[in-house]
Design a protein around this motif. Structure first.
Motif, short mmCIF file in Angstrom:
data_model
loop_
_atom_site.label_atom_id
_atom_site.label_comp_id
_atom_site.label_asym_id
_atom_site.label_seq_id
_atom_site.Cartn_x
_atom_site.Cartn_y
_atom_site.Cartn_z
N ILE A 158 0.02 9.19 5.67
CA ILE A 158 -1.24 9.73 5.85
C ILE A 158 -1.01 11.11 6.17
CG2 ILE A 158 -3.46 9.80 7.06
CD1 ILE A 158 -3.08 6.80 7.35
N GLU A 159 -0.32 11.29 6.95
CA GLU A 159 0.02 12.86 7.47
C GLU A 159 0.53 13.55 6.27
OE1 GLU A 159 1.90 15.04 11.43
OE2 GLU A 159 3.08 13.62 10.56
N ARG A 160 1.51 13.35 5.58
CA ARG A 160 2.10 13.95 4.15
C ARG A 160 0.75 14.33 3.41
NH1 ARG A 160 6.23 10.33 4.68
NH2 ARG A 160 5.33 8.87 3.03
N LEU A 161 -0.12 13.45 3.25
CA LEU A 161 -1.26 13.61 2.40
C LEU A 161 -2.09 14.73 2.96
CD1 LEU A 161 -1.93 9.88 1.62
CD2 LEU A 161 -1.08 11.63 -0.21
N ASP A 168 -9.60 16.87 -2.19
CA ASP A 168 -10.42 15.51 -2.19
C ASP A 168 -9.35 14.60 -1.62
OD1 ASP A 168 -12.63 16.32 -3.49
OD2 ASP A 168 -12.37 15.68 -5.41
N VAL A 169 -8.17 14.95 -2.02
CA VAL A 169 -7.17 14.07 -1.44
C VAL A 169 -6.80 14.06 0.15
CG1 VAL A 169 -4.51 13.38 -1.33
CG2 VAL A 169 -5.76 13.73 -3.58
N ARG A 170 -6.94 15.31 0.53
CA ARG A 170 -6.76 15.72 1.84
C ARG A 170 -8.18 15.01 2.70
NH1 ARG A 170 -5.88 20.58 -0.08
NH2 ARG A 170 -7.56 21.69 0.93
N ARG A 171 -9.25 15.10 2.08
CA ARG A 171 -10.58 14.45 2.68
C ARG A 171 -10.39 12.94 2.83
NH1 ARG A 171 -13.33 18.62 0.22
NH2 ARG A 171 -13.46 17.83 -1.91
N ALA A 172 -9.66 12.21 1.83
CA ALA A 172 -9.48 10.91 1.84
C ALA A 172 -8.47 10.54 3.00
CB ALA A 172 -8.95 10.33 0.65
N ALA A 173 -7.40 11.30 2.94
CA ALA A 173 -6.59 11.20 4.25
C ALA A 173 -7.29 11.10 5.79
CB ALA A 173 -5.30 12.15 4.04
N VAL A 174 -8.13 12.09 5.52
CA VAL A 174 -8.77 12.40 6.99
C VAL A 174 -9.65 11.23 7.08
CG1 VAL A 174 -10.71 13.38 8.22
CG2 VAL A 174 -8.89 14.75 7.02
N VAL A 185 0.82 -1.01 0.01
CA VAL A 185 0.13 0.01 -0.09
C VAL A 185 0.94 1.36 -0.07
CG1 VAL A 185 -2.22 -1.05 1.00
CG2 VAL A 185 -0.33 -0.18 2.48
N LEU A 186 2.05 1.26 0.68
CA LEU A 186 2.99 2.47 0.70
C LEU A 186 3.31 2.49 -0.71
CD1 LEU A 186 4.90 1.73 3.97
CD2 LEU A 186 3.53 3.77 3.57
N GLY A 187 3.62 1.33 -1.48
CA GLY A 187 4.10 1.60 -2.98
C GLY A 187 2.87 1.95 -3.65
N MET A 188 1.81 1.85 -3.51
CA MET A 188 0.72 2.31 -4.14
C MET A 188 0.57 3.87 -4.19
SD MET A 188 -2.36 -0.59 -3.17
CE MET A 188 -3.45 -0.09 -4.39
N VAL A 189 0.85 4.19 -2.87
CA VAL A 189 0.67 5.69 -2.72
C VAL A 189 1.69 6.49 -3.58
CG1 VAL A 189 1.06 7.58 -1.11
CG2 VAL A 189 -0.42 5.66 -0.61
N ALA A 238 1.04 6.37 -7.31
CA ALA A 238 -0.02 6.97 -7.77
C ALA A 238 0.31 8.10 -8.60
CB ALA A 238 -1.05 7.49 -6.45
N ASP A 239 -0.26 8.40 -9.95
CA ASP A 239 -0.02 9.24 -10.72
C ASP A 239 -1.19 10.15 -11.21
OD1 ASP A 239 -0.94 7.35 -12.27
OD2 ASP A 239 0.32 7.21 -13.87
N THR A 240 -2.61 9.89 -10.61
CA THR A 240 -3.74 10.78 -10.64
C THR A 240 -4.19 10.80 -9.56
OG1 THR A 240 -5.21 8.92 -10.89
CG2 THR A 240 -4.11 9.88 -13.08
N ARG A 241 -5.29 11.77 -9.38
CA ARG A 241 -5.87 12.06 -7.95
C ARG A 241 -6.69 10.78 -7.76
NH1 ARG A 241 -10.80 12.91 -6.75
NH2 ARG A 241 -11.82 13.54 -8.86
N ASP A 242 -7.32 10.06 -8.63
CA ASP A 242 -8.26 9.09 -8.29
C ASP A 242 -7.40 7.87 -7.87
OD1 ASP A 242 -10.31 10.60 -8.95
OD2 ASP A 242 -10.62 9.65 -10.93
N THR A 243 -6.20 7.38 -8.45
CA THR A 243 -5.56 6.33 -8.06
C THR A 243 -4.83 6.73 -6.65
OG1 THR A 243 -3.47 7.11 -9.31
CG2 THR A 243 -4.77 5.58 -10.32
N LEU A 244 -4.42 7.92 -6.32
CA LEU A 244 -3.99 8.45 -5.18
C LEU A 244 -5.15 8.30 -3.99
CD1 LEU A 244 -1.79 9.34 -3.28
CD2 LEU A 244 -2.45 11.66 -3.94
#
Length: 190
Positions: free
Chosen positions: A128-131, A138-144, A91-95, A98-104
């Protein structure tokens, strides 16, 4: 009571879990009625001390097993030997990849599901904190949202900062609601 989530590949389903459960003598408890959000099936160990809950989460597009009870560590270990579990490195590798907002965002959901509630993971926490500082709301909301799965007390201050300082009113509101919920439920009011 220990509760462990094991993240499964998208192609796995409750039939895979059922095959292992039958082989191990774990009786089937119930299949909860499927909703638009999820499908669940539950087994328990023969001694009735540990439950195995398969979840197909349609909203997050994830499949995982939640193991909880007195023998959760042992049962989770047995399942990890039987299934190709998606681990923290993946999962760390997925982050990172990630090359688009949706994949991130999808990678963030994977982090959420892979995080152990009972054991803080410094690398997953840092990811998560970096995000929280990502330029897209939208990325910050997903991180929350990921914080609701991990529920680690270390998220208290980063969530407080987001709730007070984020540029997006929606992110501030969601961060505050998450902070309030975790404080009253997961962190026993502390």
């Amino acid at each position: 009571m220990t509760r462990i989530r094991l993240l499964l590949p998208f192609w796995m389903n409750d039939a895979n879990v059922d095959a292992v459960a039958q082989h191990r003598g774990w009786p089937f408890v119930e299949a909860r009625p499927a909703t638009e959000a999820a499908r669940e099936a539950i087994w328990m160990t023969a001694d009735q001390q540990t439950f195995i809950n398969y979840v197909a989460d349609f909203g997050l597009q994830l499949h995982y097993v939640v193991v909880q009870g007195q023998e959760a560590e042992e049962v989770a270990g047995e399942l990890e030997r039987e299934f190709p579990v998606i681990g923290r490195e993946a999962v760390l590798g997925m982050v990172a990849a990630a090359d688009t907002r949706d994949t991130l965002i999808h990678a963030i959901y994977h982090i959420a599901a892979a995080a152990r509630e009972d054991r803080e993971d410094p690398e997953l926490f840092a990811a998560i904190e970096r995000l929280f500082a990502h330029p897209e709301a939208d990325v910050r909301r997903a991180a929350v949202f990921a914080c609701t799965y991990a529920a680690w007390p270390s998220f208290r201050e980063p969530l407080r900062r987001l709730a007070e300082q984020d540029a997006d009113a929606d992110v501030r509101a969601i961060a505050q609601a998450t902070l309030d919920s975790l404080t009253s439920h997961a962190w026993q009011g502390g």
